[in-house]
Design a protein around this motif. Structure first.
Motif, PDB file in Angstrom:
ATOM      1  N   LEU A 197      45.747  62.516  26.133  1.00  0.00           N
ATOM      2  CA  LEU A 197      45.228  61.223  25.700  1.00  0.00           C
ATOM      3  C   LEU A 197      46.292  60.144  25.795  1.00  0.00           C
ATOM      4  O   LEU A 197      46.001  59.006  26.209  1.00  0.00           O
ATOM      5  CB  LEU A 197      44.717  61.343  24.264  1.00  0.00           C
ATOM      6  N   TYR A 211      36.702  61.751  25.808  1.00  0.00           N
ATOM      7  CA  TYR A 211      37.567  61.750  24.620  1.00  0.00           C
ATOM      8  C   TYR A 211      36.839  61.222  23.388  1.00  0.00           C
ATOM      9  O   TYR A 211      37.198  61.590  22.261  1.00  0.00           O
ATOM     10  CB  TYR A 211      38.833  60.957  24.896  1.00  0.00           C
ATOM     11  N   ALA A 254      40.180  65.232  31.465  1.00  0.00           N
ATOM     12  CA  ALA A 254      39.339  64.884  30.318  1.00  0.00           C
ATOM     13  C   ALA A 254      38.102  65.783  30.256  1.00  0.00           C
ATOM     14  O   ALA A 254      37.694  66.222  29.170  1.00  0.00           O
ATOM     15  CB  ALA A 254      38.919  63.415  30.398  1.00  0.00           C
TER      16      ALA A 254
END
Length: 309
Positions: free
Chosen positions: A243, A216, A117
């Motif tokens: 994701l 995110y 991430a």
């Protein structure tokens, strides 16, 4: 227990899947999922090392995540398959300790997903500084920290839990030695048993989960700020597969460990555990092989090593 002494437990009885009726359909289903998991994650580990086109930072993290998934799955699922064929599945304390220890490797996987991430955040939100922020040394430190935290967590949890006294009870209403079902057997009138171990487990899951969600969220804000739909699709395509893996991994893990385990349905906990121990690791390679780059790399590797004259 007699005379105030605690009976020494020499084996644990696993009853998690014994009441599931005929074990045949479940056995073959779990076996199929297990083989797909081994094949898929092994291919990802091989491809990201053998193909130069996949020597990117994201694939570096993905290789380690797949390796951790392989270790976790190979520790839990083969024993589960053997127990499905057994009329009275038992496990020695050493085997239970090993399962508990390696089941906590999910903490390392949480750290690896957080690293992915961070890489996607730097690539989308800090494009000019991406190569500086996510250099090779930083990536190696992230992976090393993830493994170290996983090892420390697994060691401390397993040792402290197995130093708790077990009052002669040895029946685990689960198909594996996980923290909640094992703690139910022990005397938990201690701070560690009642508060410490569950709280630390949740902290080690919630911390990387929060950092991952924050990364995110910033990426989503950037995507929504792009004027054209083509630009939004281009940016989203760089992190959509990651994701999806994050949602599957943290979704099942969070529901399994964040709920108050003492009052939860044991059957519901076993269904969740079955999903995140056997099914979720299978989705990781399936999601990533939908990407054109990975499919192209696989075809190139097959042509080079299989179909080449």
């Amino acid at each position: 227990m007699a005379g105030g002494n605690v009976t020494v437990v020499t084996e644990f009885v696993l009853l998690g899947l014994s009441g599931s009726g005929s074990p045949g359909p479940l056995f073959w289903g779990v076996l199929l999922v297990y083989r797909v998991t081994l094949l898929g994650n092994s291919l990802i580990t091989l491809l990201t090392r053998a193909d130069a086109a996949l020597h990117l930072l994201m694939h570096f993290f993905l290789r380690h995540f797949s390796a951790a998934e392989l270790l976790y799955t190979k520790t839990i699922v083969p024993r589960m398959l053997a127990d499905l064929l057994s009329s009275g599945p038992t496990i020695p304390p050493t085997g239970c300790f090993t399962q508990l220890y390696f089941s906590l490797s999910v903490i390392a996987e949480c750290g690896l997903l957080t690293a992915v991430a961070n890489d996607r955040y730097a690539a989308v939100c800090r494009q000019l500084r991406h190569s500086t922020l996510m250099n090779q040394g930083a990536c190696v430190r992230m992976v090393g920290t993830s493994y170290h935290v996983g090892i420390i967590t697994g060691t401390t949890h397993s040792i402290f839990i197995f130093t708790l006294p077990f009052p002669g009870a040895n029946t685990i209403h689960h198909f594996l030695c996980d923290i909640p079902p094992v703690l139910r057997l022990a005397y938990v009138s201690t701070f560690w048993g009642e508060v410490g171990s569950p709280a630390l487990t949740r902290a080690f899951i919630l911390t990387p989960f929060s950092l991952t969600v924050a990364s995110y969220a910033r990426i989503l804000a950037i995507i929504l700020g792009v004027a054209t739909s083509q630009g939004r699709r281009k940016i989203f395509s760089t992190c959509s597969s990651q994701l999806l893996v994050v949602m599957l991994f943290f979704g099942t893990g969070t529901v399994a460990y964040m709920r108050p385990w003492a009052g939860s349905s044991q059957d519901g906990g076993q269904v969740l555990a079955l999903f995140y121990t056997a099914v979720t690791p299978m989705f990781n390679p399936l999601v990533y092989t939908l990407r054109n780059k990975e499919v192209t790399a696989m075809r190139r590797l097959v042509k080079r090593h299989v179909w080449s004259p």
